[in-house]
Design a protein around this motif. Structure first.
Motif, short mmCIF file in Angstrom:
data_model
loop_
_atom_site.label_atom_id
_atom_site.label_comp_id
_atom_site.label_asym_id
_atom_site.label_seq_id
_atom_site.Cartn_x
_atom_site.Cartn_y
_atom_site.Cartn_z
N GLN A 108 53.13 35.24 0.17
CA GLN A 108 54.36 34.92 0.89
C GLN A 108 55.52 35.75 0.33
O GLN A 108 55.50 36.12 -0.84
N PRO A 109 56.54 36.01 1.16
CA PRO A 109 57.73 36.67 0.60
C PRO A 109 58.32 35.82 -0.53
O PRO A 109 58.29 34.59 -0.47
N LEU A 110 58.82 36.49 -1.54
CA LEU A 110 59.44 35.79 -2.68
C LEU A 110 60.46 34.76 -2.21
O LEU A 110 60.47 33.60 -2.67
N LEU A 111 61.31 35.14 -1.27
CA LEU A 111 62.34 34.23 -0.80
C LEU A 111 61.75 32.99 -0.16
O LEU A 111 62.31 31.89 -0.28
N ALA A 112 60.59 33.12 0.52
CA ALA A 112 59.94 31.96 1.13
C ALA A 112 59.54 30.95 0.07
O ALA A 112 59.67 29.73 0.26
N ARG A 113 59.06 31.44 -1.06
CA ARG A 113 58.67 30.54 -2.16
C ARG A 113 59.88 29.76 -2.68
O ARG A 113 59.80 28.56 -2.94
N VAL A 114 61.00 30.46 -2.81
CA VAL A 114 62.21 29.79 -3.30
C VAL A 114 62.69 28.76 -2.28
O VAL A 114 62.99 27.62 -2.62
N TYR A 115 62.76 29.18 -1.02
CA TYR A 115 63.26 28.29 0.03
C TYR A 115 62.40 27.03 0.13
O TYR A 115 62.93 25.91 0.22
N GLU A 116 61.09 27.19 0.10
CA GLU A 116 60.19 26.03 0.18
C GLU A 116 60.38 25.09 -1.01
O GLU A 116 60.34 23.87 -0.87
N GLY A 117 60.59 25.68 -2.19
CA GLY A 117 60.82 24.86 -3.37
C GLY A 117 62.08 24.03 -3.26
O GLY A 117 62.10 22.85 -3.62
N VAL A 118 63.15 24.63 -2.76
CA VAL A 118 64.41 23.91 -2.59
C VAL A 118 64.28 22.85 -1.50
O VAL A 118 64.71 21.71 -1.66
N ARG A 119 63.66 23.21 -0.38
CA ARG A 119 63.51 22.30 0.75
C ARG A 119 62.61 21.12 0.43
O ARG A 119 62.64 20.10 1.12
N SER A 120 61.79 21.24 -0.61
CA SER A 120 60.90 20.14 -0.98
C SER A 120 61.66 18.94 -1.52
O SER A 120 61.11 17.84 -1.62
N SER A 121 62.93 19.14 -1.87
CA SER A 121 63.75 18.03 -2.36
C SER A 121 64.24 17.18 -1.20
O SER A 121 64.80 17.71 -0.23
N PRO A 122 64.08 15.84 -1.27
CA PRO A 122 64.61 14.96 -0.23
C PRO A 122 66.08 14.61 -0.44
O PRO A 122 66.65 13.85 0.34
N LEU A 123 66.71 15.19 -1.46
CA LEU A 123 68.05 14.78 -1.87
C LEU A 123 69.16 15.65 -1.29
O LEU A 123 70.33 15.34 -1.49
N LEU A 124 68.79 16.72 -0.59
CA LEU A 124 69.80 17.67 -0.10
C LEU A 124 70.06 17.46 1.39
O LEU A 124 69.13 17.30 2.17
N ASP A 125 71.33 17.52 1.77
CA ASP A 125 71.69 17.41 3.18
C ASP A 125 71.47 18.73 3.91
O ASP A 125 71.14 18.74 5.10
N GLU A 126 71.66 19.84 3.20
CA GLU A 126 71.58 21.14 3.87
C GLU A 126 71.16 22.21 2.87
O GLU A 126 71.56 22.15 1.70
N VAL A 127 70.34 23.15 3.33
CA VAL A 127 69.95 24.30 2.52
C VAL A 127 70.36 25.56 3.27
O VAL A 127 69.99 25.74 4.43
N ILE A 128 71.13 26.41 2.62
CA ILE A 128 71.65 27.63 3.24
C ILE A 128 71.26 28.83 2.39
O ILE A 128 71.50 28.83 1.17
N VAL A 129 70.68 29.83 2.99
CA VAL A 129 70.46 31.11 2.31
C VAL A 129 71.73 31.94 2.48
O VAL A 129 72.07 32.33 3.60
N ALA A 130 72.45 32.17 1.39
CA ALA A 130 73.68 32.96 1.42
C ALA A 130 73.35 34.37 0.96
O ALA A 130 72.86 34.56 -0.15
N THR A 131 73.61 35.35 1.82
CA THR A 131 73.17 36.72 1.53
C THR A 131 74.18 37.73 2.05
O THR A 131 75.01 37.41 2.91
N ASP A 132 74.10 38.95 1.53
CA ASP A 132 74.88 40.05 2.12
C ASP A 132 73.93 41.12 2.66
O ASP A 132 74.33 42.25 2.93
N SER A 133 72.64 40.75 2.84
CA SER A 133 71.61 41.69 3.26
C SER A 133 71.18 41.42 4.70
O SER A 133 70.75 40.31 5.02
N ASP A 134 71.23 42.45 5.54
CA ASP A 134 70.74 42.32 6.91
C ASP A 134 69.24 42.04 6.94
O ASP A 134 68.75 41.29 7.79
N GLU A 135 68.50 42.65 6.01
CA GLU A 135 67.05 42.44 5.97
C GLU A 135 66.70 40.99 5.65
O GLU A 135 65.81 40.39 6.26
N ILE A 136 67.42 40.42 4.69
CA ILE A 136 67.16 39.02 4.34
C ILE A 136 67.58 38.10 5.47
O ILE A 136 66.88 37.12 5.79
#
Length: 222
Positions: free
Chosen positions: A8-36
């Protein structure tokens, strides 16, 4: 962020790890990269384009905080594929105290990390507030007392006021010397509260880091 890591893309691993928490209202990837940004759209992840002028993740989170209202903002860096729900829970538990402005995590340092300048060490006071962060080996073992060492994990929680204050303060001398942005808070009298977690992580900055994380992930999944 786009490199494949255990399929998986590295970022997918991070995003899935964060999203696994039931405690967050929102998860946002903040980037300055068009590719990301494009990768996020392909996967249906919530993403926001931010300024390319930011010098740190804290500044990037602060930009998001100007348009997204929240009680607490978490900064989970995009190079942390071993992020898990327990990290999020430990951070948010720190922030239950309304007087805590900044929170972060530590974990017992492995033998290979104690003298490794890429593994940041932290020492805390009796109340769990950071005394100092350093790439050096702290505390120094002058008399062979074998002190316990803690590695700092780059996960942060902030109140809005702390983000705003950080961004109007100039880069501090200790921050410049160690290349550790969190020292700007300490040099300006803003306490950082530190929770302990047993779950170590490996930030992926090099090919060696990537291979190390791939091995860990494959062991988890078998």
């Amino acid at each position: 962020m786009l490199r494949q890591i255990a399929g998986q893309p590295l970022l997918a691993r991070v995003y899935e790890g964060v999203r696994s928490s039931p405690l967050l209202d929102e998860v946002i990837v903040a980037t300055d990269s068009d590719e990301i940004l494009q990768l996020c759209r392909q996967h249906g992840w919530n993403a926001c384009m931010t300024s390319a002028a930011h010098r740190s993740g804290t500044e990037r989170v602060r930009e998001i905080s100007d348009s997204v209202t929240a009680d607490v903002y978490l900064n989970i860096q995009g190079d942390e594929p071993l992020t898990r729900a327990e990290h999020i829970a430990a951070l948010l538990d720190l922030m239950r105290e309304p007087n805590v402005q900044v929170g972060t995590l530590k974990t017992p340092a492995s033998p290979e990390d104690i003298n490794n300048p890429n593994a940041v060490k932290v020492v805390t006071d009796a109340a769990g507030r950071a005394l100092y962060f350093s790439r050096a080996t702290i505390p120094y073992d002058r008399d062979g007392a074998n002190p316990f060492y803690y590695k700092h994990l780059g996960f942060y929680a902030y109140r809005k006021a702390a983000l705003d204050r950080f961004c109007v303060l100039p880069e501090s001398s200790l921050e410049r010397s160690e290349r550790l942005e969190q020292l700007r808070f300490l040099e300006n009298g803003i306490p950082i509260h530190v929770a302990e977690t047993p779950y170590d992580t490996v930030g992926v900055d090099t090919e060696e880091d990537l291979r190390r994380v791939e091995k860990i992930l494959k062991q988890r999944e078998t």
